[in-house]
Structures are given as C-alpha cells and as structure tokens.
Write a protein that holds these residues in place. Structure first.
Motif, PDB file in Angstrom:
ATOM      1  N   PRO A 266       0.818  -1.217   0.000  1.00  0.00           N
ATOM      2  CA  PRO A 266       0.000   0.000   0.000  1.00  0.00           C
ATOM      3  C   PRO A 266       0.852   1.269   0.000  1.00  0.00           C
ATOM      4  O   PRO A 266       0.472   2.268  -0.629  1.00  0.00           O
TER       5      PRO A 266
ATOM      6  N   ASP B   3      -6.239  -3.971   0.903  1.00  0.00           N
ATOM      7  CA  ASP B   3      -5.196  -3.028   1.305  1.00  0.00           C
ATOM      8  C   ASP B   3      -4.844  -2.081   0.163  1.00  0.00           C
ATOM      9  O   ASP B   3      -4.726  -0.858   0.352  1.00  0.00           O
TER      10      ASP B   3
ATOM     11  N   ALA C  53      -5.664   2.049  -0.228  1.00  0.00           N
ATOM     12  CA  ALA C  53      -4.551   2.994  -0.310  1.00  0.00           C
ATOM     13  C   ALA C  53      -4.708   3.995  -1.437  1.00  0.00           C
ATOM     14  O   ALA C  53      -4.059   5.045  -1.431  1.00  0.00           O
TER      15      ALA C  53
END
Length: 264
Positions: free
Chosen positions: A40, A238, A242
């Motif tokens: 991320p 994830d 991000a």
C-alpha cells in the motif's frame, strides 16, 4: 500490453454454458495468492492524481514507481462497448488509452467479461506502459465461478489485478451490512453454495472506504473488493484502500470512469 493467454479471449458465438465453462477454465489457472511485490505504501495516494507531462517517476528510495492502471467501461448507443484505461505512477496520470468493440452479447449476470471484455482488451493493448496492477471496475473472485471481469482480464495478460464492484454479486458477508459502516471497516465475503469456491472461503471484502459524519441520516455503501489474479483477498483490500484518497471509489477506476464518460 500483450495478451499472453489468447485462448481466453472472449469469443463470439458462445452460448451461456460454453461461456460458463470457459470461466471455470480461467479460474483454474487464476492465482489468488500474492505474486507482485506491491505494498500500500508504494502505490498509496494522499490526494487525487495530477497529470504528468511525460513518462517517468520514482519513489524516494530510487526504485521505479509502480504503474497502477484503472479500467472502467461505458456504452455508446447500446451498440458499442467502450473501455477506458488510465495509468497512474507516483501520484500522476501518465497515460490514457481507449478501446471499443461491438456490443453483441446480451447482459447476463456473471458473464459481463464476454460482453465487455473485448473492449477492455483493446484499451489495455494500446497502453505503452506495463502495469504492475490493474484495478478493474467489476468483480474478481466474488463471482459464481470465481472468474469475474478482473480475473478474466488479469489471467489474459498475466498481470496482478483486483476487482472493485459497487454491489455484491454473490457470497455471504461474515457480518451484517444492513447498518452503515464506519470508514475503514472491512467485512469478509465468504463463498456460499452459489459459488464454485470452497464453502466459507474468504473471496473478498466489503470495504467501507469513506463514510459521512452522520451516517444515520445519509450514508455511503461499501465497495466489494476481490482478487482478480496474483493478489490475495486481504492484499486486494489493502491496495484499493490505499488509492481511495478522499473519495469512495479508488482513484484509478474513478478516473477511468470519467474518461469513459468523455469517450461516449
């Protein structure tokens, strides 16, 4: 980009049983584990991407910055499928590509890759940059046969891919989603008897990427994030989170949606 599994191109003239069989073949070779080297932190965005005049960009460590490509679709006059691909590197849009194909397959839930996939292939084949990750508007493993559009495209090009859908096609949430969720909440989506995946397997997540301060009066629904190819379910969530900046949708597909609208 180059198609590396041409046998999985959406072929005209297939009936629904043949298309479903092709999807099971795709799922059999799809990899729902991490095989990419992304984090991320490497692809994360603090603000919406700007436009970079030329290709380039590197992380502060000197490593080449990953290229993340958002993919979204639109339709022109109910006769042509239009696909938009937007490439982002190091917080900037570095390339856009468009594709189109005749809209000659009717809408059937679970078979969208055969209706929209040819236009997506056309767009991605026009890119001069090689993506490190595809973020596709549509399902990945959250699919009856574990082969939504993100899986189909990821396997075709053998590129890490994730699917981001606005509604849940199948599977069962591990916790109730009826009440508004706080921003950052994740709820696992588990395979059920509507799917080919092993019963109870985590095939993706409901991701609450953003929420209003007073969700009891006005709220935002979660996204449904699932691995497409060479990405695990947890990492898919994830990576998508991000790239969401201050919007519900991740920047790659949000910008691709805007470009697709311009094309139609």
């Amino acid at each position: 980009m180059r198609v590396v599994r041409p046998e999985f191109r959406p072929a005209p003239g297939l009936d629904t049983d043949a298309m479903a069989s092709r999807q099971r073949d795709i799922a059999a070779v799809a990899d729902f584990a991490d095989d990419h080297g992304l984090t991320p932190e490497r692809i994360g965005l603090d603000e919406p991407p700007g436009v970079q005049a030329a290709l380039g960009g590197a992380t502060t460590s000197g490593e080449a910055a990953p290229v993340v490509v958002g993919v979204d679709q639109a339709f022109r006059d109910d006769e042509v499928s239009v696909s938009a691909a937007v490439a982002i590197r190091d917080g900037a849009v570095i390339e856009r590509a468009a594709g189109n194909a005749p809209l000659d397959v009717p809408y059937v839930p679970g078979l969208l890759a055969f209706r929209e996939g040819s236009a997506v292939i056309d767009a991605l084949s026009s890119l001069s940059v090689e993506p490190d990750l595809l973020v596709v508007d549509g399902s990945g493993r959250i699919h009856y046969r574990q082969a939504g559009l993100a899986t189909h495209v990821g396997v075709l090009f053998d590129v890490p891919a994730v699917g981001v859908a606005k509604s849940l096609l199948c599977g069962t949430p591990a916790a109730a989603l009826a009440d508004p969720l706080p921003a950052g909440t994740r709820v696992a989506i588990e395979a059920d008897d509507s799917m080919d995946a092993p019963d109870g397997a985590v095939v993706g997540y409901a991701l609450q990427s953003r929420q209003y301060p007073t969700p009891e009066t006005r709220h935002i629904n979660p996204l449904y994030v699932s691995p497409g190819h060479r990405v695990s379910a947890g990492t898919a969530a994830d990576l998508v989170e991000a790239t969401c900046t201050q919007y519900k949708l991740p920047a790659p597909t949000r910008l691709a949606d805007q470009y697709a609208a311009d094309l139609t």
